[in-house]
Design a protein around this motif. Structure first.
Motif, PDB file in Angstrom:
ATOM      1  N   GLY A  10       0.989  -1.105  -0.042  1.00 50.61           N
ATOM      2  CA  GLY A  10      -0.017  -0.042   0.031  1.00 50.61           C
ATOM      3  C   GLY A  10       0.862   1.119   0.060  1.00 50.61           C
ATOM      4  N   GLY A  11       1.729   1.184   0.862  1.00 52.93           N
ATOM      5  CA  GLY A  11       2.807   2.351   0.719  1.00 52.93           C
ATOM      6  C   GLY A  11       3.687   2.680  -0.428  1.00 52.93           C
ATOM      7  N   ALA A  12       4.065   1.450  -1.147  1.00 51.66           N
ATOM      8  CA  ALA A  12       4.773   1.568  -2.417  1.00 51.66           C
ATOM      9  C   ALA A  12       3.821   1.984  -3.516  1.00 51.66           C
ATOM     10  N   LEU A  13       2.644   1.667  -3.360  1.00 51.65           N
ATOM     11  CA  LEU A  13       1.675   2.113  -4.483  1.00 51.65           C
ATOM     12  C   LEU A  13       1.458   3.415  -4.113  1.00 51.65           C
ATOM     13  N   THR A  14       1.172   4.038  -3.016  1.00 51.48           N
ATOM     14  CA  THR A  14       0.959   5.464  -2.743  1.00 51.48           C
ATOM     15  C   THR A  14       2.060   6.118  -2.963  1.00 51.48           C
ATOM     16  N   PHE A  15       3.354   5.887  -2.865  1.00 51.22           N
ATOM     17  CA  PHE A  15       4.541   6.643  -3.150  1.00 51.22           C
ATOM     18  C   PHE A  15       4.546   6.961  -4.855  1.00 51.22           C
ATOM     19  N   ALA A  16       4.207   5.643  -5.350  1.00 50.10           N
ATOM     20  CA  ALA A  16       4.521   5.460  -7.000  1.00 50.10           C
ATOM     21  C   ALA A  16       3.449   6.601  -7.215  1.00 50.10           C
ATOM     22  N   VAL A  41     -13.102  10.939  -6.750  1.00 53.18           N
ATOM     23  CA  VAL A  41     -12.724   9.634  -6.001  1.00 53.18           C
ATOM     24  C   VAL A  41     -12.942   9.898  -4.408  1.00 53.18           C
ATOM     25  N   PRO A  42     -12.361  11.098  -3.877  1.00 58.89           N
ATOM     26  CA  PRO A  42     -12.521  11.115  -2.422  1.00 58.89           C
ATOM     27  C   PRO A  42     -14.313  11.083  -2.179  1.00 58.89           C
TER      28      PRO A  42
ATOM     29  N   GLY B  68      -3.976   9.979   5.552  1.00 56.05           N
ATOM     30  CA  GLY B  68      -5.181   9.870   6.344  1.00 56.05           C
ATOM     31  C   GLY B  68      -6.244   8.760   6.163  1.00 56.05           C
ATOM     32  N   SER B  69      -6.943   9.319   5.031  1.00 57.37           N
ATOM     33  CA  SER B  69      -8.229   8.664   4.724  1.00 57.37           C
ATOM     34  C   SER B  69      -8.081   6.985   4.451  1.00 57.37           C
ATOM     35  N   ALA B  70      -6.894   6.747   3.785  1.00 54.71           N
ATOM     36  CA  ALA B  70      -6.361   5.516   3.246  1.00 54.71           C
ATOM     37  C   ALA B  70      -5.929   4.495   4.672  1.00 54.71           C
ATOM     38  N   GLN B  71      -5.457   5.315   5.353  1.00 55.61           N
ATOM     39  CA  GLN B  71      -5.384   4.479   6.939  1.00 55.61           C
ATOM     40  C   GLN B  71      -6.097   4.098   7.561  1.00 55.61           C
ATOM     41  N   PHE B  72      -7.277   4.928   7.573  1.00 54.70           N
ATOM     42  CA  PHE B  72      -8.792   4.850   8.453  1.00 54.70           C
ATOM     43  C   PHE B  72      -9.294   3.570   7.742  1.00 54.70           C
ATOM     44  N   LEU B  73      -9.309   3.378   6.497  1.00 52.38           N
ATOM     45  CA  LEU B  73      -9.921   2.602   5.522  1.00 52.38           C
ATOM     46  C   LEU B  73      -9.219   1.204   5.830  1.00 52.38           C
ATOM     47  N   LEU B  89      -5.600  -2.929  -2.882  1.00 48.35           N
ATOM     48  CA  LEU B  89      -6.446  -1.975  -3.763  1.00 48.35           C
ATOM     49  C   LEU B  89      -7.280  -0.881  -3.523  1.00 48.35           C
ATOM     50  N   THR B  90      -7.798  -0.990  -2.188  1.00 42.70           N
ATOM     51  CA  THR B  90      -8.749  -0.200  -1.819  1.00 42.70           C
ATOM     52  C   THR B  90      -7.760   1.190  -1.399  1.00 42.70           C
ATOM     53  N   ILE B  91      -6.453   0.780  -0.835  1.00 42.80           N
ATOM     54  CA  ILE B  91      -5.437   1.904  -0.531  1.00 42.80           C
ATOM     55  C   ILE B  91      -5.212   2.732  -1.726  1.00 42.80           C
ATOM     56  N   ALA B  92      -4.740   1.931  -2.960  1.00 40.08           N
ATOM     57  CA  ALA B  92      -4.426   2.682  -4.137  1.00 40.08           C
ATOM     58  C   ALA B  92      -5.739   3.420  -4.649  1.00 40.08           C
ATOM     59  N   VAL B  93      -6.957   2.876  -4.908  1.00 37.62           N
ATOM     60  CA  VAL B  93      -7.972   3.901  -5.081  1.00 37.62           C
ATOM     61  C   VAL B  93      -7.964   5.071  -4.516  1.00 37.62           C
TER      62      VAL B  93
END
Lengths: 104, 242
Positions: A10-16, A41-42, B68-73, B89-93
């Motif tokens: 998850g961290g790697a994808l976020t950084f990417a 999206v949000p 933040g939001s991704a971590q809560f999720l 996948l959810t974190i990425a979206v």
């Protein structure tokens, strides 16, 4: 252990994604249609979490007045609309839920 | 904090007066946002512990994912024992929007080394972006503006780590009967509602919410992602109609 794999991926994808266009600058542009879609999206993701949290009760849809979380959530939406303040919204929703649970 | 920085600046002549001033200006510009970030991090730490994620992983998520939001999720999905692939996948979206920020700041950081670019990308959160892009658009001279970016980003980063740690610590102490899990949907309401500025985003939000109710029984937590895409499509469709 698998939790750490989730965090690393998850961290790697976020950084990417954060690095993506900083790295690609001059080589590619973000398409206008994608740019517009990303704006939604949000609100879409967060609403998709909130609705079931408030309206699903042990696997069933519950829109009755007996649904304490839905009532407290609706109150929090009102407070968010008026104050636009995160802390006030959370505190008001929390207080509402505790009050409703005491009364009912 | 400013004394320590000033000391460090004196010992390292490479860090010029301009960069130091820019760094501190970045920290100062970020301060008002930290007032909102601190309780957010505190609640995250609390909920993560309550969701059964250990203290190390809860804190690790704040430094590795740092969103933040991704971590809560992710905390919520880990609590529901969703499959790891669905959580990733959810974190990425949820974090897709960072590509927008990346595109937006990219012209201003092109003169920097790859190491600087990577560091600034890591620090590119909603709150840092908001402050940094304002600085870039307002002031013409960008030569040392990356120090401003670094100041704002690090101020947010340290606040996030600190508030998470405090939440993790407090979370272990609070009585289990408190309905603290309700703080999660409340937090999301507090994020979404003020951001609904036009009819398209209201429609996107409502459509996604209703779709999530319909898709509630989808396997592997895929209902959430499906509902999100339906909501995004609704928002885009309504925007195009106008």
């Amino acid at each position: 252990m698998s939790i750490w794999i989730v965090l690393l991926l998850g961290g790697a994808l976020t950084f990417a994604m954060r690095f993506s266009f900083i790295y690609l600058f001059g080589r590619t542009e973000i398409p206008d249609s994608l740019r517009r879609a990303l704006r939604y999206v949000p609100p879409a993701v967060l609403s998709a979490i909130v609705f079931p949290e408030l309206l699903m009760h042990s696997g069933r849809l519950d829109v009755s007045l007996g649904n304490d979380r839905a009532l407290a959530g609706a109150f929090a939406v009102l407070v968010a609309l008026v104050t636009r303040n995160m802390l006030a919204t959370i505190a008001a929703g929390m207080a509402a839920l505790i009050l409703i649970q005491l009364v009912m | 904090m400013s004394d320590a920085l000033a000391d460090r600046g004196r010992r390292r002549p490479a860090l010029g007066a301009g960069s130091r001033a820019e760094f501190l200006a970045g920290v100062r510009a970020e301060l008002p946002l930290l007032v909102g970030v601190f309780p957010f991090g505190l609640i995250y730490g609390l909920l993560a512990i309550r969701a059964g994620i250990g203290p190390a992983a809860a804190q690790g998520m704040s430094s590795i994912v740092f969103a933040g939001s991704a971590q809560f999720l992710a905390a919520q999905l880990l609590h529901e024992v969703a499959p790891p692939a669905v959580i990733v996948l959810t974190i990425a979206v949820v974090n897709l929007r960072h590509m927008l920020y990346s595109a937006s700041v990219s012209p201003y950081v092109q003169h920097l080394s790859m190491r600087w670019k990577a560091l600034l990308a890591y620090l590119l959160t909603d709150e840092a972006y908001a402050v940094v892009i304002t600085r870039y658009q307002r002031v013409r001279d960008h030569a040392s503006a990356h120090w401003f970016y670094l100041g704002a980003g690090l101020a947010l980063w340290s606040t996030w780590q600190l508030s998470t740690a405090l939440g993790v610590f407090v979370g272990a102490e609070l009585p289990a009967a408190w309905p603290l899990d309700f703080a999660l949907p409340l937090t999301f309401i507090a994020i979404v509602v003020p951001a609904l500025r036009d009819r398209a985003s209201v429609a996107g939000s409502l459509t996604a919410g209703i779709a999530a109710l319909v898709a509630f029984r989808f396997p592997y937590g895929l209902g959430l992602i499906a509902a999100a895409f339906v909501g995004i499509a609704a928002g885009v469709a309504l925007e195009r109609k106008r």
